[in-house]
Scaffold this active site. Structure first.
Site, PDB file in Angstrom:
ATOM      1  N   HIS A  93       0.817  -1.361  -0.456  1.00  0.00           N
ATOM      2  CA  HIS A  93       0.406  -0.113   0.142  1.00  0.00           C
ATOM      3  C   HIS A  93       0.780   1.100  -0.286  1.00  0.00           C
ATOM      4  O   HIS A  93       1.690   1.056   0.681  1.00  0.00           O
ATOM      5  CB  HIS A  93      -0.483   0.213   1.070  1.00  0.00           C
ATOM      6  CG  HIS A  93      -1.902   0.997   1.322  1.00  0.00           C
ATOM      7  ND1 HIS A  93      -1.504   2.697   1.451  1.00  0.00           N
ATOM      8  CD2 HIS A  93      -3.416   1.014   0.748  1.00  0.00           C
ATOM      9  CE1 HIS A  93      -2.628   3.523   1.802  1.00  0.00           C
ATOM     10  NE2 HIS A  93      -3.658   2.567   0.591  1.00  0.00           N
ATOM     11  N   GLU A 141      -3.541   2.870  -7.459  1.00  0.00           N
ATOM     12  CA  GLU A 141      -3.905   5.189  -6.208  1.00  0.00           C
ATOM     13  C   GLU A 141      -3.429   5.149  -6.866  1.00  0.00           C
ATOM     14  O   GLU A 141      -2.140   5.239  -6.008  1.00  0.00           O
ATOM     15  CB  GLU A 141      -4.218   4.475  -4.903  1.00  0.00           C
ATOM     16  CG  GLU A 141      -5.439   2.995  -4.661  1.00  0.00           C
ATOM     17  CD  GLU A 141      -5.289   2.998  -3.044  1.00  0.00           C
ATOM     18  OE1 GLU A 141      -6.439   3.075  -3.071  1.00  0.00           O
ATOM     19  OE2 GLU A 141      -4.202   3.304  -2.226  1.00  0.00           O
TER      20      GLU A 141
HETATM   21  O1  G3P Z   1      -6.826   2.269  -0.040  1.00  0.00           O
HETATM   22  C1  G3P Z   1      -7.230   2.708  -0.436  1.00  0.00           C
HETATM   23  C2  G3P Z   1      -6.710   4.395   0.249  1.00  0.00           C
HETATM   24  O2  G3P Z   1      -5.520   4.462  -0.137  1.00  0.00           O
HETATM   25  C3  G3P Z   1      -7.742   5.549  -0.525  1.00  0.00           C
HETATM   26  O3  G3P Z   1      -8.132   6.567   0.288  1.00  0.00           O
HETATM   27  O4  G3P Z   1      -9.555   8.041   1.465  1.00  0.00           O
HETATM   28  O5  G3P Z   1      -8.674   8.302  -0.753  1.00  0.00           O
HETATM   29  O6  G3P Z   1     -10.612   6.667  -0.403  1.00  0.00           O
HETATM   30  P1  G3P Z   1      -8.961   7.598   0.209  1.00  0.00           P
END
Ligand code: G3P
Length: 219
Positions: A93, A141
């Site tokens: 992550h 992400e």
């Molecule tokens: O693992 C999910 C994350 O990193 C995204 O976080 O708060 O942007 O939805 P968020």
């Protein structure tokens, strides 16, 4: 694990720790059953046993160390994750990166224990390298969008397209800044098979209500 899925990462938010983690997990289980949608959660190691026993949802560990049983004080042993009842594990992550050379080792350790692997990365270039190690899924992400209010779907839809192209259908989830059902709809339309999110649900005043709204996009 059915797709499309929304996986809520509980991170280390107080709203998703200990007894509150159990309440939030139960809200996810209730919504999953009532709306007939696929939901998962990623939780802290200290809550894993309680949550895996407490709800019938895929429960993921947020991290593990590719260590062998033995003298590794403070480590998170893959076997312990499995024994705690985890369905799977998140690897690399953005907030818990592991050295690139360890990613393959992590995937192999997890697979030997029949833990479902979701490997996170920042973009399609990293995804193309990681896909060679054959994780079950890859989560893309963009780090700069994590925790904010602008989603990957609005800020960089092209990244979703490019990631689907390298990872393949049925194996990509995306996340960062996802706050609305529209964010989710766009990601799924572009070929993602799920969403990894955190603050949009965990930090919401009424998490169950928000979750129900977001699940509308899975229909
Ligand atoms: O693992 C999910 C994350 O990193 C995204 O976080 O708060 O942007 O939805 P968020």
């Amino acid at each position: 694990m059915d797709l499309p899925i929304i996986i809520t990462n509980f991170k280390t938010y107080m709203e998703a720790t200990g007894g509150k983690a159990l309440d939030l997990a139960k809200a996810h289980a209730k919504v999953a059953i009532e709306l007939k949608v696929s939901l998962g959660i990623a939780v802290q190691p200290t809550d894993l046993v309680m949550l895996a026993a407490g709800v019938s949802l895929p429960v993921f560990a947020q991290h593990m160390d590719a260590i062998e049983p033995g003298a590794h004080t403070g480590g998170i042993l893959p076997e312990a994750i499995k024994n705690a009842g985890a369905y799977g594990v998140i690897i690399n992550h953005s907030e818990k990166r592991v050295p690139f050379t360890d990613i393959e080792k992590n995937i192999k350790r997890a697979k030997d224990l029949k833990l479902f692997t979701i490997v996170c990365c920042a973009d399609d270039v990293e995804a193309a390298q990681i896909v060679k190690f054959e994780p079950d899924m890859i989560a893309v992400e963009p780090p700069e969008l994590i925790g904010g209010d602008i989603s990957i779907s609005t800020a960089n839809p092209d990244l979703i397209r490019k990631s689907v192209a390298v990872v393949g259908k049925g194996r990509l989830i995306v996340g960062a800044g996802v706050k609305t059902a529209d964010d989710i709809k766009i990601a799924l339309e572009l070929g993602a098979s799920g969403i990894l999110l955190a603050s949009g649900v965990v930090k919401a005043k009424e998490p169950e209500k928000v979750l129900r709204e977001l699940c509308g996009a899975l229909k």
